[in-house]
Design a protein around this motif. Structure first.
Motif, PDB file in Angstrom:
ATOM      1  N   ASP A  17       4.135 -15.037  -1.550  1.00  0.00           N
ATOM      2  CA  ASP A  17       3.653 -13.877  -2.292  1.00  0.00           C
ATOM      3  C   ASP A  17       3.919 -12.620  -1.481  1.00  0.00           C
ATOM      4  O   ASP A  17       3.625 -12.562  -0.288  1.00  0.00           O
ATOM      5  N   ALA A  18       4.476 -11.621  -2.153  1.00  0.00           N
ATOM      6  CA  ALA A  18       4.728 -10.349  -1.482  1.00  0.00           C
ATOM      7  C   ALA A  18       3.394  -9.622  -1.315  1.00  0.00           C
ATOM      8  O   ALA A  18       2.616  -9.510  -2.255  1.00  0.00           O
ATOM      9  N   THR A  19       3.124  -9.167  -0.119  1.00  0.00           N
ATOM     10  CA  THR A  19       1.888  -8.430   0.105  1.00  0.00           C
ATOM     11  C   THR A  19       2.071  -6.995  -0.360  1.00  0.00           C
ATOM     12  O   THR A  19       3.154  -6.425  -0.224  1.00  0.00           O
ATOM     13  N   PRO A  20       1.047  -6.406  -0.941  1.00  0.00           N
ATOM     14  CA  PRO A  20       1.150  -5.029  -1.410  1.00  0.00           C
ATOM     15  C   PRO A  20       1.397  -4.072  -0.243  1.00  0.00           C
ATOM     16  O   PRO A  20       0.862  -4.257   0.845  1.00  0.00           O
ATOM     17  N   THR A  21       2.218  -3.069  -0.488  1.00  0.00           N
ATOM     18  CA  THR A  21       2.511  -2.075   0.531  1.00  0.00           C
ATOM     19  C   THR A  21       1.362  -1.087   0.621  1.00  0.00           C
ATOM     20  O   THR A  21       0.978  -0.496  -0.378  1.00  0.00           O
ATOM     21  N   PRO A  22       0.795  -0.899   1.804  1.00  0.00           N
ATOM     22  CA  PRO A  22      -0.300   0.070   1.935  1.00  0.00           C
ATOM     23  C   PRO A  22       0.217   1.505   1.855  1.00  0.00           C
ATOM     24  O   PRO A  22       1.305   1.810   2.338  1.00  0.00           O
ATOM     25  N   HIS A  23      -0.552   2.355   1.211  1.00  0.00           N
ATOM     26  CA  HIS A  23      -0.242   3.776   1.095  1.00  0.00           C
ATOM     27  C   HIS A  23      -1.335   4.548   1.822  1.00  0.00           C
ATOM     28  O   HIS A  23      -2.515   4.311   1.602  1.00  0.00           O
ATOM     29  N   THR A  24      -0.943   5.473   2.683  1.00  0.00           N
ATOM     30  CA  THR A  24      -1.900   6.339   3.353  1.00  0.00           C
ATOM     31  C   THR A  24      -2.172   7.529   2.449  1.00  0.00           C
ATOM     32  O   THR A  24      -1.281   8.337   2.190  1.00  0.00           O
ATOM     33  N   ILE A  25      -3.390   7.603   1.941  1.00  0.00           N
ATOM     34  CA  ILE A  25      -3.800   8.669   1.035  1.00  0.00           C
ATOM     35  C   ILE A  25      -4.636   9.667   1.826  1.00  0.00           C
ATOM     36  O   ILE A  25      -5.615   9.292   2.467  1.00  0.00           O
ATOM     37  N   THR A  85      -8.932  10.561   5.005  1.00  0.00           N
ATOM     38  CA  THR A  85      -7.749   9.705   4.914  1.00  0.00           C
ATOM     39  C   THR A  85      -8.203   8.266   4.706  1.00  0.00           C
ATOM     40  O   THR A  85      -9.149   7.811   5.347  1.00  0.00           O
ATOM     41  N   THR A  86      -7.509   7.567   3.811  1.00  0.00           N
ATOM     42  CA  THR A  86      -7.807   6.162   3.553  1.00  0.00           C
ATOM     43  C   THR A  86      -6.509   5.435   3.224  1.00  0.00           C
ATOM     44  O   THR A  86      -5.485   6.071   2.956  1.00  0.00           O
ATOM     45  N   THR A  87      -6.551   4.124   3.226  1.00  0.00           N
ATOM     46  CA  THR A  87      -5.394   3.319   2.880  1.00  0.00           C
ATOM     47  C   THR A  87      -5.692   2.573   1.586  1.00  0.00           C
ATOM     48  O   THR A  87      -6.703   1.883   1.483  1.00  0.00           O
ATOM     49  N   LEU A  88      -4.801   2.741   0.603  1.00  0.00           N
ATOM     50  CA  LEU A  88      -4.920   2.065  -0.689  1.00  0.00           C
ATOM     51  C   LEU A  88      -3.578   1.448  -1.052  1.00  0.00           C
ATOM     52  O   LEU A  88      -2.562   1.759  -0.436  1.00  0.00           O
ATOM     53  N   THR A  89      -3.566   0.596  -2.065  1.00  0.00           N
ATOM     54  CA  THR A  89      -2.320  -0.003  -2.522  1.00  0.00           C
ATOM     55  C   THR A  89      -1.929   0.564  -3.884  1.00  0.00           C
ATOM     56  O   THR A  89      -2.743   1.194  -4.566  1.00  0.00           O
ATOM     57  N   ALA A  90      -0.679   0.322  -4.266  1.00  0.00           N
ATOM     58  CA  ALA A  90      -0.172   0.812  -5.542  1.00  0.00           C
ATOM     59  C   ALA A  90      -1.050   0.308  -6.687  1.00  0.00           C
ATOM     60  O   ALA A  90      -1.509  -0.834  -6.680  1.00  0.00           O
TER      61      ALA A  90
END
Length: 126
Positions: free
Chosen positions: A24-32, A72-77
Motif C-alpha cells: 500500500d502506498a503511504t499518503p504523502t504528508p503535506h506541511t500546512i 504549522t501542521t502536517t496533513l495528507t491529501a
C-alpha cells in the motif's frame, strides 16, 4: 525439450514476480502553514477534517493582541483546513495565508473587519 523447460521457467518467473502483492502506498504528508496578521486584537480558530475522517478536529485556538499568528501542521491529501478569524472589537485590518508545502493554497489581504465580525476560509489539501 530444452525450449519447453525454458518457456515454463520464464512463465513461472513472470507469475511469481509479476503477480506478487503490491504494498500500500503511504499518503504523502503535506506541511500546512497558516499565517494571520491583524492591526488590532483578534481570535483565531483553526480546525481540520483529516482525510478518511468525517469529524472536525480542533488544531489551535488563540487570541492575539495584535500582530502575527502562525501555526504549522502536517496533513495528507484530502484533508480540509478550516480557519476562522474573529475580530475582537473596533476596526481591524486582517490578512491571512494558508500554504501547502510552501505553495500558496488560499490567501486574502487587507480585509477590513468591523466590531465582532469574522473571516472564514477553507482549504482542501491536494
Amino acid at each position: 525439450m530444452k525450449l519447453t523447460v525454458i518457456v515454463f521457467a520464464f512463465v513461472g518467473c513472470i507469475v511469481l514476480f509479476g503477480c506478487g502483492k503490491k504494498g500500500d502506498a503511504t499518503p504523502t504528508p503535506h506541511t500546512i502553514k497558516v499565517t494571520v496578521a491583524g492591526t488590532a486584537s483578534y481570535s483565531v480558530s483553526l480546525s481540520a477534517i483529516k482525510a478518511e475522517e468525517t469529524v472536525s478536529t480542533a488544531l489551535d485556538t488563540k487570541t492575539i493582541a495584535s500582530g502575527t499568528y502562525e501555526f504549522t501542521t502536517t496533513l495528507t491529501a484530502g484533508s480540509v483546513v478550516h480557519l476562522e478569524v474573529q475580530n475582537s472589537n473596533g476596526e481591524n485590518t486582517v490578512a491571512y495565508a494558508i500554504t501547502d508545502n510552501d505553495a500558496t493554497g488560499t490567501t486574502d489581504s487587507g480585509r477590513e473587519l468591523g466590531s465582532f465580525s469574522k473571516i472564514v476560509a477553507e482549504y482542501t489539501v491536494r
